[in-house]
Design a protein around this motif. Structure first.
Motif, PDB file in Angstrom:
ATOM      1  N   ARG A   2       0.833  -1.191   0.000  1.00  0.00           N
ATOM      2  CA  ARG A   2       0.000   0.000   0.000  1.00  0.00           C
ATOM      3  C   ARG A   2       0.872   1.246   0.000  1.00  0.00           C
ATOM      4  N   ARG A  63       3.458   9.625  -6.733  1.00  0.00           N
ATOM      5  CA  ARG A  63       2.759   8.654  -7.583  1.00  0.00           C
ATOM      6  C   ARG A  63       3.762   7.795  -8.354  1.00  0.00           C
ATOM      7  N   ALA A  72      -0.842   0.234  -4.504  1.00  0.00           N
ATOM      8  CA  ALA A  72      -2.113   0.939  -4.641  1.00  0.00           C
ATOM      9  C   ALA A  72      -2.097   2.167  -3.737  1.00  0.00           C
ATOM     10  N   THR A  74      -3.619   5.311  -1.552  1.00  0.00           N
ATOM     11  CA  THR A  74      -4.691   5.921  -0.766  1.00  0.00           C
ATOM     12  C   THR A  74      -4.193   7.303  -0.356  1.00  0.00           C
ATOM     13  N   GLU A  95      -6.412  15.009  -7.488  1.00  0.00           N
ATOM     14  CA  GLU A  95      -6.961  13.741  -7.969  1.00  0.00           C
ATOM     15  C   GLU A  95      -6.442  13.436  -9.372  1.00  0.00           C
ATOM     16  N   GLY A  99      -4.424  10.153  -9.699  1.00  0.00           N
ATOM     17  CA  GLY A  99      -5.246   9.109 -10.301  1.00  0.00           C
ATOM     18  C   GLY A  99      -6.251   8.512  -9.345  1.00  0.00           C
ATOM     19  N   VAL A 100      -6.311   9.046  -8.119  1.00  0.00           N
ATOM     20  CA  VAL A 100      -7.297   8.616  -7.118  1.00  0.00           C
ATOM     21  C   VAL A 100      -7.766   9.870  -6.373  1.00  0.00           C
ATOM     22  N   ARG A 103      -9.189  12.091   0.056  1.00  0.00           N
ATOM     23  CA  ARG A 103     -10.266  12.200   1.048  1.00  0.00           C
ATOM     24  C   ARG A 103      -9.889  13.212   2.125  1.00  0.00           C
TER      25      ARG A 103
END
Length: 293
Positions: A2, A63, A72, A74, A95, A99-100, A103
């Motif tokens: 992660r 990234r 991946a 988060t 974002e 690419g994500v 939050r």
């Protein structure tokens, strides 16, 4: 594997790690880059364009690092973005870069995750006080083992109070007193039964430990779990407050992006120790990114 990216008011953190079936955490990379996303936001209520651009450059690099190991991503962000009226000016391009989606954690979520990052690595359980001093806010969590009893995100942070209350180099005694008063006024909203030990994490605390240990370069294995008395922390704060910014920047483990706010940060730390009735500081190289993994 992660990749957790924690976008704070002062620094952006990248943790590349995985937790095995036995619960053990293997850390491949734990990186911090100071971008000062919250530059001036405490006064203006908006994120500055140049601060956003600095942070986006950092995110693009993170990234690439994550993708190089197939991790991946988060991504979360905290007080610097929470308090900004133009947070969309950062979240949308962030974002696109990562690419994500990023939050925005609430203060309660930030406090809970910071606490769990320590509680899960403190198997003996029992009463626990966990402090997370950030650039824009400070989370103080009281608990017992993994059970939280009180968690409050206080609107005082190293960048926020420096920008508001520290205008001289080096800071004057009156400015230090104002920072302490602001921190104590915030903490009074969260009653605490006295406890001899306070666990602290994030940049102010880990820098404090590195300086007190006299490390020539930062070593997270030596910092994590290190213990100091309140008197040692206060002596360090007084020494730092007696130096100019240029002099502080000559200290190992204290880069310019931290050196200009470290005096306020350590003053907040001292106020928290006093508020909690703690005579011992335990520094943890942990944080919400570890809980998210």
């Amino acid at each position: 594997m992660r990749a957790v990216i924690d976008i704070g008011t002062n620094s952006v953190l990248l943790l590349l790690a995985e937790r095995g079936a036995d619960g053990a955490l293997t850390v491949l990379r734990d990186q911090s880059t100071i971008t000062r996303l919250g530059q001036g936001a405490g006064a203006t209520g908006v994120l500055a364009a140049e601060a956003i651009e600095r942070t986006l450059v950092c995110l693009a690099e993170y990234r690439r690092t994550a993708e190089s190991v197939g991790a991946a991503i988060t991504a979360v962000t905290t007080e610097g973005v929470r308090m900004a009226s133009n947070q969309g000016d950062f979240l949308a391009p962030a974002e696109a870069v990562l690419g994500v989606p990023v939050r925005v954690l609430s203060g309660d979520e930030e406090a809970r995750l910071s606490y769990l990052s320590v509680a899960r690595e403190t198997p003996e359980g029992g009463p626990l006080r966990v402090l997370d001093i950030g650039g824009g806010s400070t989370e103080l969590v009281l608990g017992d083992g993994e059970t939280m009893l009180s968690a409050v995100s206080h609107p005082v942070g190293a960048v926020r109070l420096t920008e508001r209350l520290v205008s001289a180099d080096p800071p004057t005694p009156a400015m230090l007193a104002a920072v302490r008063a602001a921190a104590m006024a915030a903490f009074r909203h969260q009653p605490v039964a006295p406890h001899p030990v306070l666990h602290a994490l994030a940049g102010t605390a880990t820098t404090t430990a590195a300086l007190l240990l006299g490390l020539p370069v930062y070593d997270r294995l030596r910092v994590d779990g290190s213990r100091f008395t309140t008197a040692q922390v206060e002596a360090l704060r007084d020494a730092l407050a007696g130096e100019t910014l240029a002099q502080r920047c000559q200290r190992p483990c204290l880069e310019r992006g931290r050196a200009d706010v470290v005096v306020a940060g350590v003053t907040i730390l001292l106020a928290a120790l006093e508020h909690c009735g703690a005579g011992t500081l335990v520094v943890r190289d942990r944080g919400l990114r570890f809980a998210l993994v």
